[in-house]
Enzyme design. Structure first.
Site, mmCIF file in Angstrom:
data_model
loop_
_atom_site.group_PDB
_atom_site.id
_atom_site.type_symbol
_atom_site.label_atom_id
_atom_site.label_comp_id
_atom_site.label_asym_id
_atom_site.label_seq_id
_atom_site.Cartn_x
_atom_site.Cartn_y
_atom_site.Cartn_z
ATOM 1 N N LYS A 1 33.881 45.081 29.309
ATOM 2 C CA LYS A 1 34.164 44.796 30.710
ATOM 3 C C LYS A 1 33.661 43.392 31.014
ATOM 4 C CE LYS A 1 31.701 44.760 33.865
ATOM 5 N NZ LYS A 1 30.943 43.657 34.583
ATOM 6 N N THR B 1 28.832 41.779 49.835
ATOM 7 C CA THR B 1 28.980 42.289 51.200
ATOM 8 C C THR B 1 30.368 42.888 51.448
ATOM 9 O OG1 THR B 1 29.622 40.066 51.910
ATOM 10 C CG2 THR B 1 27.308 40.685 52.120
ATOM 11 N N GLU C 1 38.213 36.343 36.951
ATOM 12 C CA GLU C 1 38.376 36.531 38.393
ATOM 13 C C GLU C 1 39.314 35.471 38.969
ATOM 14 O OE1 GLU C 1 34.106 38.671 39.355
ATOM 15 O OE2 GLU C 1 34.299 36.516 39.573
ATOM 16 N N THR D 1 28.532 38.203 31.928
ATOM 17 C CA THR D 1 28.439 39.502 32.590
ATOM 18 C C THR D 1 29.473 40.388 31.950
ATOM 19 O OG1 THR D 1 27.748 38.639 34.675
ATOM 20 C CG2 THR D 1 28.589 40.812 34.723
#
Length: 465
Positions: free
Chosen positions: A223, A465, A321, A234
């Site tokens: 992942k 958030t 991303e 990550t």
């Protein structure tokens, strides 16, 4: 130059960008479906190693998650030889500390399971976080009726404690759901995802010179989509094989494989607190076993494992991303391998290079600029001198994905008259290679990276958030 419209809703996901009239969707749809453009990377079947089972279970590590598996389990009916390679970030997550200590204590033998949660990294959580990691391992050991046999991993937001009771209460469920089918492995791969838009799963078969009639199997999942850079990123990864490997050989085999794969990718230049790639070998397929470094079996397995790890690592880059391009950076004719690697890394992580690629702008000056500063030490930093760059020997080209002729941008330090139309055609491809020939030696290095889009900012601006 390309023209951009404002961000607007995407038919299959939350955000898109209209580029020259084309709507592109980059981020994961809110309903956890896989974007159409990424479905081709998800296997519909697989050949999985004997003696291993996998599962994915919905725990709700994040309170709002009620549908996505977020507890992954891989286990073997036989004890495994095992190894893991971990992040070099000084702020290492509790699961990293726990798993490293476990493997050292067990001397890379007797490992049965890997238990992974997504949704919370259990990083920078103090003594309580380390106890949570220990409890996860102990609960898995209890369910498998073994002792000190579970490697633990976590991924997600840094600085928050795990909802440990939720996880522990669901470990027995994860064992109850174990299976060896493709669907079981795919569910497990989904459970380790965070901002990933698709699960990253691969499997393959191979043979070894000493037993050409024996089919060995290897399966792996990983992942990662952001905070990706050596050492490592990550990312989490697990590779399982039914080949017999002596415990003392698992670490050198895995380290070699990781250097040629997970340590050769970058998305944004950030190295995380949780990175872990583990290798488990249970020997269930039989055969004489890989017992000596440098033997024909060892060298064959080393090549298989490195190629397999590279395939997994490339999937991470393809899911960067907000990424729209998969870019291979190849630096050749270098004086040293270390120099070639540093130059490839500098180009691969340059925001200016990455944004130009997103905009389909053949701004080769940014590539040359990154090449030129890659070997320079920053003030106050001592860096061992590596290969030199000779501007008058340097060449830069775009190599198209369709196999057609490369587009030369710089030849022996002299700029070419760039065919902008041809450059635009090449930059339309999802895959692209940037080739830099230094002309100072015979060494080379390869990195894999992606572009930067508007969506990268959107994803990371509201990640927590």
């Amino acid at each position: 130059m390309a023209s951009y419209a404002l961000l607007k809703p995407c038919p299959s996901g939350p955000i898109s960008v209209q580029l020259a009239g084309l709507v592109r969707c980059y981020s994961a749809p809110a309903n956890n479906s896989i974007p159409v453009a990424k479905r081709k990377y998800v296997p519909t079947s697989g050949t999985y190693p004997q003696g291993f089972q996998a599962s994915g279970t919905v725990v709700g590590v994040k309170p709002g998650n009620t549908t996505k598996p977020d507890l992954a389990l891989i286990t073997s009916r036989l004890p495994c030889s095992a190894a893991a390679v971990f992040t070099k970030n000084k702020f290492q997550a509790a699961p990293v500390t726990f798993s490293r200590d476990l493997l050292q204590e067990k001397k890379n033998a007797g490992i049965r399971s890997v238990l992974i949660n997504s949704g919370c990294a259990n990083a920078v959580t103090g003594k309580g976080g380390l106890e949570d990691a220990r409890l996860m391992g102990a609960e898995a050991d209890k369910a498998s009726e073994s002792q000190q046999s579970t490697v633990v991993m976590s991924t997600g937001v840094i600085g928050q404690r795990l909802p440990i009771k939720k996880i522990l209460d669901n470990v027995p469920t994860a064992f109850d759901r174990l299976g060896s089918s493709h669907d079981h492995w795919l569910s497990c791969a989904k459970a380790i995802c965070t901002t990933d838009t698709f699960p990253k799963l691969r499997s393959r078969t191979f043979t070894l010179p000493s037993s050409p009639g024996t089919e060995y199997r290897m399966a792996g999942m990983t992942k990662g989509a952001g905070m990706i850079h050596p050492n490592m990123a990550t990312l989490l990864g697990v590779i399982a094989t039914d080949a017999p490997i002596a415990p003392h050989l698992t670490t050198p085999l895995l380290r070699h494989a990781v250097d040629g794969s997970f340590n050769s990718i970058t998305i944004d230049g950030d190295t995380s607190t949780n990175d872990t790639v583990a290798l488990l070998a249970n020997g269930a397929a039989g055969g004489p076993g890989v017992t000596a470094a440098g033997s024909p079996d060892y060298l064959a397995l080393q090549e298989v494992l490195t190629d397999f790890a590279a395939d997994l690592a490339k999937l991470v880059v393809r899911d960067g991303e907000g990424a729209t391009k998969f870019v291979t950076i190849r630096v050749t004719e270098a004086e040293s391998a270390a120099g070639a690697r540093r130059i490839a890394s500098a180009i691969a992580r340059s925001p200016l290079v990455k944004t130009a690629l997103y905009g389909r702008d053949a701004n080769w000056g940014r590539i040359l600029c990154a090449t030129g500063y890659a070997l320079i030490s920053e003030p106050g930093c001592e860096v061992t001198a590596v290969s030199e760059i000779a501007p008058e020997r340097t060449n830069v080209s775009f190599v198209p994905a369709d196999g057609s002729a490369e587009l030369r941008l710089l030849v022996d330090g002299e700029p070419e008259l760039v065919d902008e139309q041809r450059a635009a055609e090449i930059l339309e491809f999802e895959d692209l290679e940037i080739l830099v020939r230094l002309g100072t030696g015979k060494e080379e290095a390869t990195y894999w990276t992606c572009d930067y889009s508007h969506e990268y900012i959107t994803i990371n601006g509201d990640y927590r958030t």
